[in-house]
Design an enzyme around this catalytic site. Structure first.
Site, mmCIF file in Angstrom:
data_model
loop_
_atom_site.group_PDB
_atom_site.id
_atom_site.type_symbol
_atom_site.label_atom_id
_atom_site.label_comp_id
_atom_site.label_asym_id
_atom_site.label_seq_id
_atom_site.Cartn_x
_atom_site.Cartn_y
_atom_site.Cartn_z
ATOM 1 N N TYR A 1 1.032 -1.262 0.200
ATOM 2 C CA TYR A 1 -0.243 -0.121 0.185
ATOM 3 C C TYR A 1 0.678 1.429 -0.013
ATOM 4 O O TYR A 1 0.118 3.029 -0.186
ATOM 5 C CB TYR A 1 -0.614 -0.192 1.033
ATOM 6 C CG TYR A 1 -1.498 -0.744 0.857
ATOM 7 C CD1 TYR A 1 -2.727 -1.459 -0.075
ATOM 8 C CD2 TYR A 1 -1.549 -1.972 2.312
ATOM 9 C CE1 TYR A 1 -3.394 -2.797 0.315
ATOM 10 C CE2 TYR A 1 -2.547 -3.134 2.186
ATOM 11 C CZ TYR A 1 -3.721 -3.275 1.045
ATOM 12 O OH TYR A 1 -4.286 -4.229 1.283
ATOM 13 N N HIS B 1 -9.039 0.905 -5.518
ATOM 14 C CA HIS B 1 -8.128 0.144 -4.814
ATOM 15 C C HIS B 1 -6.269 1.201 -4.887
ATOM 16 O O HIS B 1 -5.923 1.199 -6.102
ATOM 17 C CB HIS B 1 -8.363 -1.462 -5.339
ATOM 18 C CG HIS B 1 -9.867 -1.643 -4.981
ATOM 19 N ND1 HIS B 1 -9.526 -2.140 -3.559
ATOM 20 C CD2 HIS B 1 -10.777 -1.525 -5.739
ATOM 21 C CE1 HIS B 1 -11.737 -2.253 -3.487
ATOM 22 N NE2 HIS B 1 -11.868 -2.490 -4.574
#
Length: 147
Positions: free
Chosen positions: A23, A101
């Site tokens: 991430y 996302h």
């Protein structure tokens, strides 16, 4: 001025601390500043909200729907793969919606490759890192200004 809601789901408050190899190292606060700046530059009003609780996210979608928001950007986190009720709230809202996302969910574990949300939104951005947030704002600005 068009009003957009940016909704971040479970565990996204941990960005910058968890799985940085997946991430990245940017925090949710940093992403929110970037998103706010982009929206402001495009003449959009942006309301930002994050919760680790499914029902609270649904309540926020209902609130934005009832207060005449025009669009929704949602990163549902892990609820992407499991939440029929979040999906139903998006459908009922009738908001122009972008699912985002940070990681490419289609290149991850098999259980992450199926989204309960994708089939009911206007667009999906996955795997573009934090830039997915900016692309979603750009998309909404264009689609909401086109009759």
């Amino acid at each position: 001025m068009k009003k957009i809601g940016l909704l971040n789901g479970p565990n996204l408050d941990r960005l910058g601390k968890r799985e940085t190899s997946v991430y990245g190292s940017r925090t949710l606060s940093e992403i929110e500043v970037l998103a706010s700046d982009r929206a402001k530059n495009l003449g959009l009003s942006l309301d930002i909200f994050q919760s680790n609780h499914e029902g609270v996210l649904i309540d926020k979608i209902h609130e934005w729907t009832d207060t005449d928001f025009d669009g929704l950007i949602i990163n549902p986190g892990g609820l992407t793969h499991t939440s029929v009720v979040l999906r139903d709230a998006i459908v009922a809202s009738k908001l122009t919606t972008v699912e985002i996302h940070i990681s490419n969910i289609h290149a991850r574990e098999e259980f992450r490759q199926k989204s309960m949300i994708s089939s009911v939104v206007n667009a999906v951005v996955a795997g573009m890192g934090i830039y997915g947030y900016l692309l979603a704002i750009d998309y909404l600005e264009k689609s909401l200004s086109t009759p």
